[in-house]
Design a protein around this motif. Structure first.
Motif, PDB file in Angstrom:
ATOM      1  N   VAL A   1      66.261  12.865  10.122  1.00  0.00           N
ATOM      2  CA  VAL A   1      67.257  11.784  10.123  1.00  0.00           C
ATOM      3  C   VAL A   1      67.028  10.916  11.355  1.00  0.00           C
ATOM      4  O   VAL A   1      66.675  11.420  12.431  1.00  0.00           O
ATOM      5  N   TRP A   2      67.189   9.621  11.156  1.00  0.00           N
ATOM      6  CA  TRP A   2      67.056   8.729  12.328  1.00  0.00           C
ATOM      7  C   TRP A   2      68.391   8.656  13.026  1.00  0.00           C
ATOM      8  O   TRP A   2      69.401   8.263  12.439  1.00  0.00           O
ATOM      9  N   ILE A   3      68.404   9.065  14.285  1.00  0.00           N
ATOM     10  CA  ILE A   3      69.620   8.967  15.089  1.00  0.00           C
ATOM     11  C   ILE A   3      69.334   7.972  16.209  1.00  0.00           C
ATOM     12  O   ILE A   3      68.403   8.201  17.000  1.00  0.00           O
ATOM     13  N   PRO A   4      70.070   6.922  16.270  1.00  0.00           N
ATOM     14  CA  PRO A   4      69.810   5.945  17.344  1.00  0.00           C
ATOM     15  C   PRO A   4      69.868   6.640  18.699  1.00  0.00           C
ATOM     16  O   PRO A   4      70.760   7.455  18.948  1.00  0.00           O
ATOM     17  N   GLY A   5      68.908   6.294  19.530  1.00  0.00           N
ATOM     18  CA  GLY A   5      68.870   6.888  20.865  1.00  0.00           C
ATOM     19  C   GLY A   5      68.089   8.191  20.913  1.00  0.00           C
ATOM     20  O   GLY A   5      67.702   8.655  21.981  1.00  0.00           O
ATOM     21  N   HIS A   6      67.868   8.800  19.733  1.00  0.00           N
ATOM     22  CA  HIS A   6      67.109  10.064  19.714  1.00  0.00           C
ATOM     23  C   HIS A   6      65.887   9.994  18.825  1.00  0.00           C
ATOM     24  O   HIS A   6      65.048  10.885  18.861  1.00  0.00           O
ATOM     25  N   GLY A   7      65.798   8.933  18.006  1.00  0.00           N
ATOM     26  CA  GLY A   7      64.679   8.846  17.068  1.00  0.00           C
ATOM     27  C   GLY A   7      64.892   9.794  15.905  1.00  0.00           C
ATOM     28  O   GLY A   7      66.027  10.104  15.537  1.00  0.00           O
ATOM     29  N   TRP A   8      63.756  10.200  15.314  1.00  0.00           N
ATOM     30  CA  TRP A   8      63.866  11.129  14.183  1.00  0.00           C
ATOM     31  C   TRP A   8      64.222  12.520  14.718  1.00  0.00           C
ATOM     32  O   TRP A   8      63.566  13.038  15.598  1.00  0.00           O
ATOM     33  N   VAL A   9      65.259  13.092  14.165  1.00  0.00           N
ATOM     34  CA  VAL A   9      65.594  14.478  14.519  1.00  0.00           C
ATOM     35  C   VAL A   9      65.613  15.287  13.212  1.00  0.00           C
ATOM     36  O   VAL A   9      65.836  14.738  12.141  1.00  0.00           O
ATOM     37  N   SER A  10      65.351  16.569  13.370  1.00  0.00           N
ATOM     38  CA  SER A  10      65.314  17.366  12.144  1.00  0.00           C
ATOM     39  C   SER A  10      66.684  17.980  11.860  1.00  0.00           C
ATOM     40  O   SER A  10      67.447  18.301  12.776  1.00  0.00           O
ATOM     41  N   SER A  11      66.946  18.098  10.598  1.00  0.00           N
ATOM     42  CA  SER A  11      68.201  18.725  10.158  1.00  0.00           C
ATOM     43  C   SER A  11      67.840  19.677   9.035  1.00  0.00           C
ATOM     44  O   SER A  11      67.227  19.269   8.049  1.00  0.00           O
ATOM     45  N   ASP A  12      68.174  20.933   9.214  1.00  0.00           N
ATOM     46  CA  ASP A  12      67.768  21.937   8.205  1.00  0.00           C
ATOM     47  C   ASP A  12      68.999  22.501   7.528  1.00  0.00           C
ATOM     48  O   ASP A  12      69.633  23.429   8.034  1.00  0.00           O
ATOM     49  N   PRO A  13      69.378  21.942   6.395  1.00  0.00           N
ATOM     50  CA  PRO A  13      70.602  22.419   5.745  1.00  0.00           C
ATOM     51  C   PRO A  13      70.460  23.839   5.196  1.00  0.00           C
ATOM     52  O   PRO A  13      71.438  24.528   4.992  1.00  0.00           O
ATOM     53  N   THR A  14      69.219  24.260   4.963  1.00  0.00           N
ATOM     54  CA  THR A  14      69.023  25.595   4.379  1.00  0.00           C
ATOM     55  C   THR A  14      69.409  26.682   5.370  1.00  0.00           C
ATOM     56  O   THR A  14      69.999  27.697   5.008  1.00  0.00           O
ATOM     57  N   ALA A  15      69.027  26.468   6.657  1.00  0.00           N
ATOM     58  CA  ALA A  15      69.307  27.482   7.659  1.00  0.00           C
ATOM     59  C   ALA A  15      70.810  27.696   7.743  1.00  0.00           C
ATOM     60  O   ALA A  15      71.568  26.746   7.886  1.00  0.00           O
ATOM     61  N   GLY A  16      71.254  28.892   7.608  1.00  0.00           N
ATOM     62  CA  GLY A  16      72.676  29.188   7.733  1.00  0.00           C
ATOM     63  C   GLY A  16      73.414  29.117   6.419  1.00  0.00           C
ATOM     64  O   GLY A  16      74.608  29.401   6.359  1.00  0.00           O
ATOM     65  N   SER A  17      72.730  28.739   5.344  1.00  0.00           N
ATOM     66  CA  SER A  17      73.437  28.716   4.071  1.00  0.00           C
ATOM     67  C   SER A  17      73.599  30.149   3.558  1.00  0.00           C
ATOM     68  O   SER A  17      72.832  31.036   3.914  1.00  0.00           O
ATOM     69  N   ALA A  18      74.616  30.299   2.752  1.00  0.00           N
ATOM     70  CA  ALA A  18      74.869  31.649   2.239  1.00  0.00           C
ATOM     71  C   ALA A  18      73.840  31.981   1.172  1.00  0.00           C
ATOM     72  O   ALA A  18      73.440  31.127   0.393  1.00  0.00           O
ATOM     73  N   LEU A  19      73.435  33.242   1.176  1.00  0.00           N
ATOM     74  CA  LEU A  19      72.515  33.663   0.119  1.00  0.00           C
ATOM     75  C   LEU A  19      73.279  33.731  -1.190  1.00  0.00           C
ATOM     76  O   LEU A  19      74.500  33.886  -1.214  1.00  0.00           O
ATOM     77  N   ALA A  20      72.542  33.639  -2.246  1.00  0.00           N
ATOM     78  CA  ALA A  20      73.169  33.735  -3.559  1.00  0.00           C
ATOM     79  C   ALA A  20      73.849  35.088  -3.707  1.00  0.00           C
ATOM     80  O   ALA A  20      73.405  36.081  -3.137  1.00  0.00           O
TER      81      ALA A  20
END
Lengths: 318, 1021
Positions: free
Chosen positions: B853-872
């Protein structure tokens, strides 16, 4: 290896091997007496005492000596004589000048293997001293009990022929011997070998020990664990009770005899390479274990016991 | 005059064979060290076999591991012919010697019991005059130990020995009166026939007097005496009868008569026999055959029997009258009294009834049956693991195995009908044959072969009735393993192969144990049957444990042959793991990603990276999306190294406006994948000659696959930021473009998640946490319908997906509220996969997708929605799948394998510590139980019958004579063993196993039957 590092009880197979070593070692010196050697091995492993009875010069003492030497244990020897005193056997308290007190000096009975040669030549007083040692495993001197080392086995010899100057053993003492063993007459070949063996010097003195005390101890413990089926115990009891009602036996065997009979049969089973007692074990040792414990009337106790063996049904299930 | 049999050579051949196997094992082990896992497996099995053969087989008490034929010496000929056997240094096995005389005389069969080392035994053969002569044919039967605990039965034609003996006798023949000296035809002897008065020539011994045969003595160089035949023979009249109430009684009388007659004949008496009417038939048909050379059968009838008896009597003869009905000889006794004869009356007791019953057990034990089923089941597992059998077919097959074979073998009493068994096996073969035929028709030869093998195996198992049948079925398990290995040698075969090996070894052990009580095999004389039960289990378990532990602990070699998981998902073809990895990885790294695709990522190592760099390793970004497929514009360029060995990569225009950050060097070692990865955008690569550009920010390695150092700026994670800074925004359409099929409810959802938040960091984190809370992680997420947008399906219907679905959903949600974002693909480096070398191994299965994601002032930063999600939930991912996943993880790392090995060893120790006292306690409990219930155990009743039969046979057994006394009366080894088992049943602390007891009872009953109708009067000693 000490008693601490050894397991409490050996496996039956290991005890069989121990017995085999013992028998082989003794047979190096004592020729042609395989059954007597096996009886002695069984008595050794069951912690019983043995009385060897035979005419002089047939190797009683050599047999006893060979067994004592085969075990790396304390071995003492007492020569029976009419003037042998109890304190000569048990030891006595002597005055210690330094500590100004009586100190107990242990006698020859404080050993693992005690060879009493010509037991019936010792006076009754001394025989009584043996009595306590053999049954209780302790010796009382001046009112103080001193425990004997364990295991403790007495091998006594007696000569049935020469009754002059002999004191017949009381029944009570005979009862304390697990087995009474008589020697077989030697075959010509065996006798020749004995002569050739012994002509230079007594080979028994060269005999190396083959088991140590710890092994002996563990073997005794293992023998106690040999399985005796209820039917076999009942059979043993039937044999012993048979001696009490037999017409040719004036006085039958005691309950102590029955206990000792089964214990020795346990050892016999192990010597025969089995981990359970079968009726044939009891049959094999019946004469050696019971004959000296009954008082015969008429044809003789031996024949009576054979008769009881033939009549008492062997437990065969169902 | 001696002959040394062959046989030692055979034994050393067996030894040689074992040595060859051992050497082959060592060679294959070396092959393994060079990296071939399958070779290693074979080596382990071979080694285990050798260990078991050497350790366990000699411990089986009934097996002779040596084959020694005693020395034979035939002294003299005629009656008695004396056979002297001398055993060499080793104990000789039991064997059978067949002596065939010239003419029509029946061959004499001797069963020679084992000779102790150095023992000499003399066997006097009472042969019919016609049988005195050349023993033309000699065959011996030996039983020897073979590898795997099998017992081999061999017949040896001892022609060399025959010649030697014949030559020895021939020596006499040449000097015998009336013979043709020097005709010298080997193998033929004429001496006994030509000189009627010469009985035998034999070596002189002390006390033989002056009967020296000088000519022979001169010829031989040692004194030889001649025995002259004596005609002074006693005679015995055996009178059978006079009448018999039942055929059984008549049978008993015949047996008794035969016994008396054969003994008398052995003592040199002339035997005459007179029978009454009742036994006519039997006498004619059986007695004649029974005693052809000693008994003159004179069938009589009615009262004339007395006349015959009178005619047959001779002065001084003895008369034996055998009756069964309590009547004495009556008139015959009176008749006999007229002569000066001795009358012996023998009354035959009715024979004890032997229950005739059908065998209640098959001739093999349940242990063997279970082991056979285990072997076949493991074989099917192997075929399934190799991908030959479909899992559905395998499941059905295993079910059939369990149900059908279990019914047939574990409950033999209910399913013993032969016709039913035959029918079932024919059915199985037919069905499998049909299947095989159809598969072959479809061109699937592998499936055809496998189905055929399975069918044959199952049919064999179901129809097994003897031990041999069961052993054949047992052996089909390894055949299936070998077949599976031939199709696809994958590590997935390890477990079923080990299972097969265990089953086969246990089965062989059970078979060997069963043979303890089989009277066709030489059994031990005093071996204890149930102590043998445990003797094989321990060495077999130890060998298998050793093999498995070694397999786990030893390094797997550098060649990447290990791929796939242990328990499944194995490849069907023999392509290498590297090839497979190359096929799988492009799904993530060729510039496009289809959300509705499902694939499996193997555990193949892809890279290794320095320790401490766990986190996301980026391979490329994907910003364009159409109908669920994400892609980037491909680029075609190659960058080569400059003079310093460094490749400078072009600056990604997407990075414009990002704040500058520290650049670090990372050493990456590609193992199974061929693209440049870095924790962030790469600037330079060194260590390679060239790289090829794939998209604007992705590069693949050229042909030269070598470790490379990549310089890159690590991406920040959005979770570590608090708020957006001031700075340029990148809102080009490329970063906010939506999939044309994006639904309105998706856009509405995005708005409702974000609400009134304006800070970009907070917006991203809101979307992230919404996804983590509402979508479950599931690798085999359901597929969207063809006409439905994948993200819509995920958000509103399935609520389950994996990394690429999470990432796609987040990107779409963010883009629908105008946040510039794109999908990134690469790997997750996990410190769990650290190796001792200080590197982290990245496997193909670590491939991952997340969001930038582009965050102004930080450039591209990563966001990992999978990490921390509940297992099925467990309902969706079954326990088995979870276990398999855990197992795979454990299996695929070195440390995991070591842990596994240590765990196995500990487990073995614990099992041993628990099992030993348990076994003992259980055995005692069984005994107590039997005693408490007063159950009459099988062998005891049979023993009582056998003992009664012995008594009836004339043996004096009193009440004080037990099992040991009976043992003294028999010599047959199997019978001796049976008596030991009886003894143990009676007196030992542990009962022999049930099938051993039953077999013992059956053996005793067979002997009882044989005893009551004795049919073997040929004296052998």
């Amino acid at each position: 290896m000490t008693a601490d590092t050894l397991p409490q009880a050996l496996s039956p197979a290991a005890v069989t091997a121990v017995a085999g070593r013992l028998v082989d070692n003794v047979s190096e010196v004592v020729r042609g007496q395989s059954s007597a050697v096996r009886y002695l091995a069984a008595a050794f492993l069951s912690g019983g005492h043995v009385l060897i009875e035979d005419t002089p010069g047939n190797g009683k003492t050599t047999l006893a000596h060979a067994f004592a030497r085969s075990v790396a244990a304390d071995f003492r020897r007492v020569q029976g004589a009419p003037d042998l005193l109890p304190s000569d056997v048990t030891g006595s308290s002597v005055w210690n000048q330094v500590s100004q007190s009586f100190t107990f000096v242990p006698g020859p009975v404080f050993s693992h293997v005690l060879l009493v040669d010509e037991l019936n030549r010792t006076p009754p007083r001394t025989q009584a001293a043996f009595l306590e040692a053999m049954e209780e495993g302790t010796v009382t001197v001046d009112g103080v009990s001193h425990p004997l080392p364990s295991p403790f086995t007495v091998i006594a010899t007696q000569n049935p022929l020469e009754q002059h100057g002999a004191y017949p053993l009381p029944e009570g003492q005979l009862d304390r011997f697990a087995l009474r063993v008589t020697l077989e007459p030697l075959s010509e070949d065996d006798e020749l070998r004995v002569i050739r063996d012994q002509v230079h010097h007594a080979t028994v003195t060269d005999l190396p020990p083959v088991i140590d005390i710890a092994t002996w101890h563990a073997s005794c413990a293992a023998v106690r664990g040999v399985y005796v089926a209820p039917a076999v115990s009942a059979y043993a009891l039937a044999l012993v009770r048979g001696t009490r009602h037999h017409p040719q036996i004036a006085h039958g065997a005691s309950s102590r005899a029955a206990i000792s009979f089964v214990r020795t049969a346990q050892a016999w089973a192990v010597v025969s390479g089995r981990e359970y007692v079968v009726p044939e074990d009891l049959q094999s040792i019946a004469r050696a274990a019971l004959e000296h414990r009954v008082i015969g009337a008429g044809a003789g106790a031996g024949a009576a016991i054979d008769d009881i063996l033939a009549r008492t049904p062997v437990p065969l299930g169902s | 005059m001696t002959a040394e049999g062959r046989g030692n050579g055979r034994r050393s051949l067996t030894r040689l064979g074992l040595w060859l196997v051992a050497i082959a094992s060592a060679i294959t082990s070396i092959g393994f060290l060079r990296g071939d896992v399958w070779m290693y497996l074979v080596a382990l099995l071979a080694l285990a076999t050798v260990v078991v053969s050497w350790v366990a087989v000699p411990r089986l008490p009934h097996l002779e591991s040596t084959l020694v034929i005693p020395t034979y010496e035939v002294v003299g000929q005629g009656t008695p012919t004396r056979l002297v056997l001398r055993s060499p240094a080793r104990r000789s096995p039991r064997h059978r010697l067949t002596l065939t005389a010239p003419g029509d005389a029946d061959p004499v069969e001797l069963v020679i019991e084992p000779l102790a080392a150095g023992e000499t035994r003399t066997i006097d053969l009472d042969l019919h005059p016609a049988a005195r002569g050349v023993f033309r044919e000699r065959r011996t039967t030996h039983w020897t130990a073979a590898p795997f605990g099998l017992v081999r039965r061999t017949h040896t034609d001892l022609s060399a020995m025959t010649r030697a003996i014949a030559a020895g006798i021939d020596d006499h023949a040449r000097v015998a009166p009336g013979s043709q000296p020097g005709d010298g035809e080997s193998g033929r002897m004429t001496v006994g026939r030509s000189g009627p008065d010469v009985h035998a020539l034999r070596s002189w011994s002390s006390g033989d007097g002056t009967r020296i045969h000088w000519r022979t003595t001169v010829r031989r160089g040692s004194p030889v005496v001649v025995d002259r035949e004596s005609y002074e023979r006693t005679s015995l009249l055996v009178v059978a009868g006079p009448s018999h109430p039942t055929p059984e009684a008549a049978d008993a009388v015949i047996a008794r008569v035969a016994g008396i007659a054969s003994r008398a004949a052995r003592d040199g008496a002339e035997v005459r026999l007179v029978s009454s009417r009742g036994a006519d038939q039997l006498l004619a048909s059986e007695l004649e055959a029974l005693l052809p050379w000693t008994v003159i059968a004179e069938p009589t009838s009615g009262t004339s029997a007395a006349d015959h008896a009178a005619a047959a009597l001779r002065p001084g003869a003895r008369v034996a009258i055998v009756t069964s009905d309590g009547l004495t000889g009556g008139a015959w006794v009176a008749e006999a009294a007229r002569f000066d004869v001795e009358v012996v009356e023998v009354e035959v007791a009715p024979r004890p009834s032997v229950p005739r019953r059908k065998p209640s057990v098959p001739t093999f034990s349940r242990a063997l049956a279970v082991a056979t089923m285990g072997s076949l089941g493991a074989g099917v597992l192997c075929l399934t693991a190799a991908g030959v059998l479909g899992s559905a077919a395998a499941t059905g097959w295993l079910l059939a195995l369990g149900a059908g074979a279990g019914l047939g073998l574990l409950r033999p009493a209910t399913f013993v009908d032969v016709r039913l068994r035959t029918l079932v096996s024919i059915g199985i073969i037919a069905v499998n044959g049909l299947l095989a035929f159809r598969s072959a028709d479809d061109g699937d030869l592998a499936l055809a072969g496998a189905t055929a093998v399975c069918g044959v195996a199952l049919a064999q198992l179901v129809s097994s009735r003897t031990r041999r049948d069961a052993l054949v079925a047992l052996g089909l398990g390894p055949v299936m393993v070998i077949a599976a290995a031939g199709f696809a040698p994958t590590p997935a075969l390890v477990l079923p192969t080990v299972l097969t090996a265990i089953a086969v070894l246990l089965g062989l052990g059970a078979a060997a144990r069963d043979s303890l009580v089989d009277d066709t095999l030489p059994a031990t004389s005093l071996a204890t049957a149930n102590s043998a039960a445990g003797s094989l289990l321990v060495p077999v378990s130890a060998a298998v444990l050793l093999g498995v532990v070694a397999y786990l602990v030893l390094p797997l070699g550098s060649a990447p042959t290990l791929s796939g998981s242990l328990l499944g998902d194995s490849p069907v073809s023999q392509q290498s793991a590297a090839e497979r990895a190359a096929q799988v990885t492009p799904a993530y790294f060729n510039g496009s990603l289809d959300l509705s695709a499902r694939g499996h990522l193997p555990e193949t190592p892809a890279f290794d990276v320095p320790a401490g760099t766990d986190g996301l390793w980026r391979a490329m970004t994907l910003s364009q999306v159409t109908n669920g497929t994400w892609f980037s514009m491909p680029a075609q360029a190659t960058y080569t190294a400059d003079s310093s060995g460094r490749i400078t990569l072009p600056t990604d225009p997407a990075e414009d406006g990002a704040p500058t950050a520290a650049v670090r060097d990372y050493l990456v070692r590609p193992i199974g994948a061929w693209n440049v990865i870095a924790p962030g955008p790469a600037t330079t690569v060194s260590g390679l000659s060239s790289v090829a550009q794939v998209t604007s920010d992705a590069y693949s390695l050229d042909a030269s696959v070598a470790p490379f150092t990549v310089a890159a700026t690590a991406r920040t994670d959005v979770d570590s930021l608090t708020r957006a800074g001031g700075g340029a925004d990148r809102s080009e359409s490329e970063w906010v473009q939506l999939d044309p099929s994006t639904t309105q409810r998706t856009v509405d959802l995005a708005r409702s998640i974000v609400g009134t938040t304006t800070d970009r960091v907070a917006m991203v984190r809101a979307v992230e946490s919404w996804l983590r809370a509402n979508v479950r992680y599931q690798l085999d997420a359901p597929l969207p319908p063809n006409d439905q947008n994948a993200v819509d399906f995920l958000l509103f219907e399935s609520h389950a997906g994996f990394c690429e679905h999470f990432a796609a959903a987040e990107t779409i949600l963010l883009r629908s509220i105008g946040v510039p974002s794109r999908m990134a693909t690469g790997y997750v480096a996990s410190s769990q996969n650290s190796e001792a070398s200080g590197r982290i191994t990245i496997r193909a299965s670590d491939a991952h997708a997340w969001v930038e994601v582009w965050i102004p002032g930080h450039g591209w930063v990563s966001s990992d929605p999978t990490a921390g999600s509940a297992l099925a939930a467990a309902a969706d991912q079954s326990l088995v799948q979870k276990l398999l996943a855990g197992w795979n993880r454990l299996w695929s790392s070195d440390s995991g394998r070591r842990t596994l090995a240590i765990g196995l060893v500990l487990l073995a120790f614990v099992a041993g510590a628990i099992a030993f006292p348990l076994r003992r306690r259980r055995a005692v409990a069984v005994r107590r139980d039997a005693e408490a219930r007063g159950v009459s155990l099988e062998p005891l009743a049979a023993f009582a019958r056998y003992r009664a039969a012995l008594c009836a046979d004339g043996h004096q057994l009193g009440p004080g004579d037990g099992v040991a006394e009976v043992r003294r009366l028999v010599t047959e080894p199997a019978l001796l063993t049976a008596l030991v088992i009886v003894e143990r049943t009676l007196y030992a602390s542990t009962l022999p196993p049930g099938h051993v007891r039953v077999a013992t009872a059956e053996l005793l009953d067979r002997r009882t039957a044989a005893l009551t109708a004795r049919r073997q009067p040929i004296p052998t000693r």
